[in-house]
Write a protein that holds these residues in place. Structure first.
Motif, mmCIF file in Angstrom:
data_model
loop_
_atom_site.group_PDB
_atom_site.id
_atom_site.type_symbol
_atom_site.label_atom_id
_atom_site.label_comp_id
_atom_site.label_asym_id
_atom_site.label_seq_id
_atom_site.Cartn_x
_atom_site.Cartn_y
_atom_site.Cartn_z
ATOM 1 N N PRO A 1 40.816 -62.133 -6.657
ATOM 2 C CA PRO A 1 42.191 -62.641 -6.597
ATOM 3 C C PRO A 1 42.406 -63.615 -5.435
ATOM 4 O O PRO A 1 43.499 -64.144 -5.291
ATOM 5 N N VAL A 2 41.360 -63.845 -4.635
ATOM 6 C CA VAL A 2 41.468 -64.728 -3.468
ATOM 7 C C VAL A 2 40.357 -65.773 -3.503
ATOM 8 O O VAL A 2 39.306 -65.575 -4.104
ATOM 9 N N ILE A 3 40.611 -66.887 -2.836
ATOM 10 C CA ILE A 3 39.609 -67.951 -2.722
ATOM 11 C C ILE A 3 38.460 -67.449 -1.857
ATOM 12 O O ILE A 3 38.678 -66.805 -0.830
ATOM 13 N N ASN A 4 37.237 -67.713 -2.304
ATOM 14 C CA ASN A 4 36.073 -67.326 -1.514
ATOM 15 C C ASN A 4 34.912 -68.253 -1.796
ATOM 16 O O ASN A 4 34.810 -68.852 -2.866
ATOM 17 N N TYR A 5 34.071 -68.375 -0.799
ATOM 18 C CA TYR A 5 32.892 -69.223 -0.917
ATOM 19 C C TYR A 5 31.819 -68.643 -0.012
ATOM 20 O O TYR A 5 32.087 -67.780 0.823
ATOM 21 N N GLY A 6 30.587 -69.084 -0.206
ATOM 22 C CA GLY A 6 29.520 -68.523 0.606
ATOM 23 C C GLY A 6 28.278 -69.378 0.633
ATOM 24 O O GLY A 6 28.212 -70.438 0.000
ATOM 25 N N VAL A 7 27.292 -68.860 1.357
ATOM 26 C CA VAL A 7 25.998 -69.517 1.490
ATOM 27 C C VAL A 7 24.925 -68.484 1.183
ATOM 28 O O VAL A 7 24.919 -67.389 1.752
ATOM 29 N N ASP B 1 46.547 -72.837 -5.135
ATOM 30 C CA ASP B 1 47.152 -73.109 -3.832
ATOM 31 C C ASP B 1 46.994 -71.878 -2.943
ATOM 32 O O ASP B 1 46.874 -70.752 -3.432
ATOM 33 N N TYR B 2 47.033 -72.102 -1.650
ATOM 34 C CA TYR B 2 46.980 -70.993 -0.696
ATOM 35 C C TYR B 2 48.188 -70.098 -0.865
ATOM 36 O O TYR B 2 49.258 -70.533 -1.286
ATOM 37 N N PHE B 3 48.004 -68.851 -0.451
ATOM 38 C CA PHE B 3 49.127 -67.927 -0.401
ATOM 39 C C PHE B 3 50.075 -68.363 0.708
ATOM 40 O O PHE B 3 49.672 -69.044 1.642
ATOM 41 N N LYS B 4 51.333 -67.948 0.589
ATOM 42 C CA LYS B 4 52.265 -68.139 1.700
ATOM 43 C C LYS B 4 52.192 -66.881 2.551
ATOM 44 O O LYS B 4 52.021 -65.791 2.043
ATOM 45 N N GLY B 5 52.333 -67.054 3.837
ATOM 46 C CA GLY B 5 52.267 -65.900 4.728
ATOM 47 C C GLY B 5 51.010 -65.934 5.583
ATOM 48 O O GLY B 5 50.234 -66.886 5.556
ATOM 49 N N ARG B 6 50.820 -64.876 6.343
ATOM 50 C CA ARG B 6 49.713 -64.799 7.298
ATOM 51 C C ARG B 6 48.388 -64.595 6.575
ATOM 52 O O ARG B 6 48.232 -63.679 5.784
ATOM 53 N N PRO B 7 47.399 -65.445 6.876
ATOM 54 C CA PRO B 7 46.092 -65.295 6.239
ATOM 55 C C PRO B 7 45.273 -64.175 6.887
ATOM 56 O O PRO B 7 45.495 -63.804 8.030
ATOM 57 N N GLU B 8 44.355 -63.648 6.132
ATOM 58 C CA GLU B 8 43.339 -62.727 6.641
ATOM 59 C C GLU B 8 41.995 -63.277 6.187
ATOM 60 O O GLU B 8 41.743 -63.394 4.991
ATOM 61 N N LEU B 9 41.164 -63.635 7.140
ATOM 62 C CA LEU B 9 39.851 -64.183 6.837
ATOM 63 C C LEU B 9 38.835 -63.057 6.913
ATOM 64 O O LEU B 9 38.821 -62.278 7.861
ATOM 65 N N VAL B 10 37.979 -62.973 5.893
ATOM 66 C CA VAL B 10 36.990 -61.903 5.820
ATOM 67 C C VAL B 10 35.629 -62.526 5.555
ATOM 68 O O VAL B 10 35.489 -63.381 4.669
ATOM 69 N N ALA B 11 34.625 -62.101 6.322
ATOM 70 C CA ALA B 11 33.249 -62.537 6.106
ATOM 71 C C ALA B 11 32.424 -61.305 5.744
ATOM 72 O O ALA B 11 32.512 -60.272 6.410
ATOM 73 N N LEU C 1 23.343 -63.006 0.790
ATOM 74 C CA LEU C 1 24.452 -63.922 0.555
ATOM 75 C C LEU C 1 25.560 -63.625 1.549
ATOM 76 O O LEU C 1 25.978 -62.468 1.700
ATOM 77 N N TYR C 2 26.016 -64.659 2.250
ATOM 78 C CA TYR C 2 27.167 -64.530 3.137
ATOM 79 C C TYR C 2 28.371 -65.137 2.422
ATOM 80 O O TYR C 2 28.338 -66.299 2.027
ATOM 81 N N MET C 3 29.438 -64.338 2.268
ATOM 82 C CA MET C 3 30.648 -64.806 1.593
ATOM 83 C C MET C 3 31.823 -64.775 2.564
ATOM 84 O O MET C 3 31.928 -63.897 3.419
ATOM 85 N N PHE C 4 32.719 -65.750 2.392
ATOM 86 C CA PHE C 4 33.885 -65.905 3.248
ATOM 87 C C PHE C 4 35.127 -65.936 2.359
ATOM 88 O O PHE C 4 35.225 -66.770 1.452
ATOM 89 N N TYR C 5 36.035 -65.008 2.610
ATOM 90 C CA TYR C 5 37.223 -64.835 1.787
ATOM 91 C C TYR C 5 38.457 -65.299 2.554
ATOM 92 O O TYR C 5 38.638 -64.951 3.713
ATOM 93 N N LEU C 6 39.320 -66.049 1.872
ATOM 94 C CA LEU C 6 40.597 -66.504 2.430
ATOM 95 C C LEU C 6 41.667 -65.634 1.770
ATOM 96 O O LEU C 6 42.138 -65.937 0.680
ATOM 97 N N SER C 7 42.007 -64.562 2.411
ATOM 98 C CA SER C 7 42.813 -63.519 1.803
ATOM 99 C C SER C 7 44.101 -63.285 2.577
ATOM 100 O O SER C 7 44.484 -64.093 3.434
ATOM 101 N N GLN C 8 44.767 -62.179 2.249
ATOM 102 C CA GLN C 8 45.914 -61.665 2.983
ATOM 103 C C GLN C 8 45.749 -60.162 3.094
ATOM 104 O O GLN C 8 45.059 -59.535 2.268
ATOM 105 N N LYS C 9 46.384 -59.592 4.103
ATOM 106 C CA LYS C 9 46.271 -58.156 4.335
ATOM 107 C C LYS C 9 46.598 -57.367 3.060
ATOM 108 O O LYS C 9 47.548 -57.697 2.345
#
Length: 157
Positions: A85-91, A58-68, A135-143
């Motif tokens: 430790p965070v969800i990530n995906y890429g192309v 599940d997503y974290f609670k709180g403000r997200p930080e998106l990183v590419a 490879l380009y990766m996109f992370y759904l993280s938090q600060k």
């Protein structure tokens, strides 16, 4: 007088031919330009699982930080063991990348393919090809959360 009428008629035919040709070419060019200006949308992946079939957390609670991040892996390069430790995906936009789980399970990602990484599972990547992997990766993280945690205590073979 008859000659002038014939030349006038020929001139009108030539002018009409030029106008028709110009109009047809302009219409064709306009159609080409309109097709060039269309946005094309291609969904590369839609999933709730990482590449090894495990459900994403599940997503974290709180403000997200998106990183590419853009990664470039030279030919023959092996990354050390790590986990995310965070969800990530890429192309993967160039080359071929092999991802190996600690259990030995492998996933080869080919040029143009999307991949969803494992979360909290130790793995590493290898470029077994002859050209660099891009490879380009996109992370759904938090600060302040790391994107990856390295495991240097696990030796690469």
């Amino acid at each position: 007088m008859k000659k002038n009428l014939i030349w006038a008629f020929v001139a009108i035919l030539v002018i009409c031919g030029v106008v028709v040709t110009f109009t047809t070419c302009t219409d064709a060019k306009a159609q080409d330009n309109s097709s060039e200006q269309q946005v094309v949308s291609t969904e590369l992946i839609r999933t709730s699982q990482s590449w090894d079939g495990v459900e994403l957390p599940d997503y974290f609670k709180g403000r997200p930080e998106l990183v590419a991040v853009k990664y470039i892996f030279p030919a023959g390069k092996k990354l050390g063991w790590h986990h995310h430790p965070v969800i990530n995906y890429g192309v993967l936009v160039q080359g071929e990348l092999t991802i190996i789980g600690q259990d030995g399970k492998e996933k080869v990602v080919h040029e143009g393919e999307a991949v969803v990484e494992m979360v909290n599972t130790i793995h590493h990547g290898e470029n077994r090809g002859t050209k660099p992997v891009i490879l380009y990766m996109f992370y759904l993280s938090q600060k302040d959360l790391p994107l990856a945690v390295q495991h240097p205590e696990i030796p690469l073979e």
